[in-house]
Design a protein around this motif. Structure first.
Motif, PDB file in Angstrom:
ATOM      1  N   ALA A   4      -5.481   3.971 -11.432  1.00 58.02           N
ATOM      2  CA  ALA A   4      -4.018   3.967 -11.437  1.00 58.02           C
ATOM      3  C   ALA A   4      -3.438   2.654 -10.913  1.00 58.02           C
ATOM      4  CB  ALA A   4      -3.485   5.145 -10.618  1.00 58.02           C
ATOM      5  N   VAL A   5      -4.103   2.040  -9.919  1.00 58.20           N
ATOM      6  CA  VAL A   5      -3.540   0.837  -9.297  1.00 58.20           C
ATOM      7  C   VAL A   5      -3.985  -0.451  -9.987  1.00 58.20           C
ATOM      8  CG1 VAL A   5      -3.443   1.971  -7.054  1.00 58.20           C
ATOM      9  CG2 VAL A   5      -5.429   0.571  -7.619  1.00 58.20           C
ATOM     10  N   ALA A   6      -4.846  -0.349 -10.974  1.00 51.47           N
ATOM     11  CA  ALA A   6      -5.338  -1.549 -11.653  1.00 51.47           C
ATOM     12  C   ALA A   6      -4.187  -2.386 -12.186  1.00 51.47           C
ATOM     13  CB  ALA A   6      -6.267  -1.156 -12.795  1.00 51.47           C
ATOM     14  N   GLY A   7      -4.160  -3.653 -11.787  1.00 52.59           N
ATOM     15  CA  GLY A   7      -3.132  -4.575 -12.252  1.00 52.59           C
ATOM     16  C   GLY A   7      -1.826  -4.520 -11.482  1.00 52.59           C
ATOM     17  N   LYS A   8      -1.670  -3.567 -10.568  1.00 53.40           N
ATOM     18  CA  LYS A   8      -0.426  -3.464  -9.773  1.00 53.40           C
ATOM     19  C   LYS A   8      -0.492  -4.443  -8.610  1.00 53.40           C
ATOM     20  CE  LYS A   8       1.033   0.054 -12.218  1.00 53.40           C
ATOM     21  NZ  LYS A   8      -0.147   0.215 -13.096  1.00 53.40           N
ATOM     22  N   ARG A   9       0.656  -5.048  -8.298  1.00 54.68           N
ATOM     23  CA  ARG A   9       0.677  -6.050  -7.238  1.00 54.68           C
ATOM     24  C   ARG A   9       1.751  -5.797  -6.188  1.00 54.68           C
ATOM     25  NH1 ARG A   9      -2.133 -10.632  -8.301  1.00 54.68           N
ATOM     26  NH2 ARG A   9      -0.772 -11.875  -6.962  1.00 54.68           N
TER      27      ARG A   9
ATOM     28  N   ALA B 104       1.296   4.185  -7.674  1.00 53.90           N
ATOM     29  CA  ALA B 104       0.043   4.326  -8.403  1.00 53.90           C
ATOM     30  C   ALA B 104      -0.938   5.218  -7.642  1.00 53.90           C
ATOM     31  CB  ALA B 104      -0.577   2.954  -8.649  1.00 53.90           C
ATOM     32  N   VAL B 105      -1.004   5.046  -6.314  1.00 54.25           N
ATOM     33  CA  VAL B 105      -1.861   5.910  -5.503  1.00 54.25           C
ATOM     34  C   VAL B 105      -1.411   7.366  -5.634  1.00 54.25           C
ATOM     35  CG1 VAL B 105      -2.585   6.496  -3.165  1.00 54.25           C
ATOM     36  CG2 VAL B 105      -2.499   4.103  -3.869  1.00 54.25           C
ATOM     37  N   LYS B 106      -0.107   7.575  -5.620  1.00 51.77           N
ATOM     38  CA  LYS B 106       0.436   8.926  -5.796  1.00 51.77           C
ATOM     39  C   LYS B 106      -0.045   9.517  -7.114  1.00 51.77           C
ATOM     40  CE  LYS B 106       4.858  11.297  -6.547  1.00 51.77           C
ATOM     41  NZ  LYS B 106       6.334  11.145  -6.531  1.00 51.77           N
ATOM     42  N   ARG B 107      -0.004   8.721  -8.189  1.00 52.53           N
ATOM     43  CA  ARG B 107      -0.467   9.216  -9.479  1.00 52.53           C
ATOM     44  C   ARG B 107      -1.951   9.567  -9.439  1.00 52.53           C
ATOM     45  NH1 ARG B 107       2.740   4.985 -11.359  1.00 52.53           N
ATOM     46  NH2 ARG B 107       0.919   3.706 -11.862  1.00 52.53           N
ATOM     47  N   GLY B 108      -2.723   8.754  -8.711  1.00 50.83           N
ATOM     48  CA  GLY B 108      -4.148   9.039  -8.580  1.00 50.83           C
ATOM     49  C   GLY B 108      -4.407  10.371  -7.901  1.00 50.83           C
ATOM     50  N   TYR B 109      -3.648  10.661  -6.850  1.00 48.34           N
ATOM     51  CA  TYR B 109      -3.784  11.945  -6.141  1.00 48.34           C
ATOM     52  C   TYR B 109      -3.351  13.100  -7.045  1.00 48.34           C
ATOM     53  CZ  TYR B 109      -4.883  10.443  -1.329  1.00 48.34           C
ATOM     54  OH  TYR B 109      -5.496   9.974  -0.191  1.00 48.34           O
ATOM     55  N   LEU B 110      -2.207  12.951  -7.705  1.00 49.34           N
ATOM     56  CA  LEU B 110      -1.689  14.034  -8.541  1.00 49.34           C
ATOM     57  C   LEU B 110      -2.596  14.281  -9.750  1.00 49.34           C
ATOM     58  CD1 LEU B 110       2.156  13.267  -8.489  1.00 49.34           C
ATOM     59  CD2 LEU B 110       0.884  14.938  -7.121  1.00 49.34           C
ATOM     60  N   THR B 111      -3.165  13.213 -10.303  1.00 50.38           N
ATOM     61  CA  THR B 111      -4.099  13.362 -11.414  1.00 50.38           C
ATOM     62  C   THR B 111      -5.328  14.147 -10.985  1.00 50.38           C
ATOM     63  OG1 THR B 111      -3.371  11.307 -12.473  1.00 50.38           O
ATOM     64  CG2 THR B 111      -5.569  12.112 -13.044  1.00 50.38           C
ATOM     65  N   THR B 112      -5.840  13.839  -9.798  1.00 44.53           N
ATOM     66  CA  THR B 112      -7.007  14.550  -9.278  1.00 44.53           C
ATOM     67  C   THR B 112      -6.693  16.019  -9.052  1.00 44.53           C
ATOM     68  OG1 THR B 112      -7.721  12.516  -8.170  1.00 44.53           O
ATOM     69  CG2 THR B 112      -8.741  14.568  -7.450  1.00 44.53           C
TER      70      THR B 112
END
Length: 375
Positions: free
Chosen positions: A176-181, A189-197
């Motif tokens: 999710a965080v790939a390419g984010k700066r 993006a981290v939030k999306r990673g948690y919600l996706t899991t």
């Protein structure tokens, strides 16, 4: 589906027990570790039935006068205040090419330890028949030891959710965080990673239980700490303990308000604040029967690692319920700074043993991560 564990610090004694097969996952070359062990708490059916039928069990819609969030953790405020600096823009690696190979676990084992090139972790089973705590670590992302991600997961109602999170959460976050700066982009993006899991776990067959999670991601001298539940991240800043996460429990004013606003209720049972008379944490992966109130959305903090930032402790509440933030830092510091040439793993064991000696019956997992290697 409803699940609870008798006499559990997480569940009230009002529903069934669950367990799952454990597994330990190791890989190379990027040293991807996902340790999993399953764990059950013994229960007394007669005691559970008595407590459920007792006329003295109260439901309180509002906490009593004098209630404060600090009362739900049993922790005193950290010994100092961290002066936060705005982190530089992050450049997260696009991905990892690690191969994950399963290993045969030892179900009867009470203790698990691991010494990595960037961390050490020690897990000790509590009073259950098998452990529900898990951890994960991915180091040397894209061949750079300054890029890594670590996690500690505390399962309840069985080990399935913690096991699933240990195998998937870190990878979902990295994707999710790939390419984010930008800092805000990283947090989203981290939030999306948690919600996706969380969504993927709820789509699994025979879904049972849930898991608290805390993760720490390192990239270009920055650290991104996220948590959902009461696993905690504590950093030593010149020897002073600074919590980088805030426990999600129903006794927090904002969490209680969120739950009640969406139609739930918070009450106490044997001095523990619970959602719907059941769960003692208000965020995490899983918990399908309480998903309306037990959300998987994490809180995230990003900061730049300075010379005063010595080491990070990631641990389940099996440690924090018996050992304060500052105590943990004081005990771990000689091992993390290498001033006495003591192995880092021994520092993890010292913390676990201290909590156990003070009467902790829960699983206890402690990970120590020196920070100078990421500057």
């Amino acid at each position: 589906m409803s699940c609870s564990v008798c006499n559990s610090p997480v569940f009230s004694p009002s529903s069934s027990l669950f367990c799952s097969k454990p597994s330990i996952i190791l890989s190379s070359p990027q040293e991807t570790i996902s340790l999993t062990l399953s764990h059950l708490k013994p229960s007394s059916p007669s005691a559970a039935a008595a407590s459920l039928n007792s006329p003295f069990r109260l439901r309180l819609q509002k906490p009593p006068t004098g209630f404060s969030p600090a009362s739900c953790t049993g922790q005193s405020p950290p010994g100092g205040v961290l002066k936060r600096k705005r982190p530089t823009r992050l450049d997260i690696p696009i991905g990892t090419t690690g191969f994950v190979a399963p290993a045969t676990p030892r179900e009867e084992g009470r203790e698990v330890e691991r010494e990595g090139d960037a961390y050490s972790v020690y897990c000790k089973r509590g009073r259950r028949e098998a452990m529900e705590d898990r951890f994960s670590a991915i180091t040397n992302l894209r061949g750079d030891r300054k890029h890594a991600i670590f996690g500690v997961y505390d399962g309840h109602g069985g080990a399935k959710a913690a096991e699933f999170a240990a195998k998937n959460l870190d990878k979902n976050v990295l994707e999710a965080v790939a390419g984010k700066r930008d800092e805000s982009e990283i947090a989203n993006a981290v939030k999306r990673g948690y919600l996706t899991t969380d969504a993927a776990f709820l789509n699994e067959n025979d879904v049972k239980g849930g898991s608290c999670c805390v993760t720490a991601m390192f990239s270009d001298g920055n650290i991104v700490v996220s948590n959902a539940g009461d696993c905690r991240a504590v950093m030593s800043v010149g020897g002073v303990a600074e919590a980088l996460s805030s426990d999600h429990r129903p006794c927090r004013d904002d969490e209680r308000t969120r739950i009640e606003t969406t139609g739930g209720y918070v009450d106490t049972f044997r001095g523990v604040w619970r959602i719907e008379g059941s769960l003692a944490v208000s965020r995490g992966i899983g918990d399908a029967h309480l998903k309306k109130w037990v959300i998987a959305e994490p809180e995230t903090k990003t900061l730049r690692i300075d010379q005063d930032h010595e080491f990070l402790i990631l641990a389940s509440d099996g440690l924090w319920d018996k050992v304060s933030n500052q105590e943990a830092v004081d005990i771990a510091r000689p091992f993390c700074l290498g001033t006495e040439e003591k192995p880092l793993l021994l520092g993890c064991k010292k913390l676990v043993d201290l909590s156990a000696s003070r009467g902790s019956l829960d699983d206890i997992s402690v990970m120590l991560i020196p920070l100078d290697q990421f500057i």
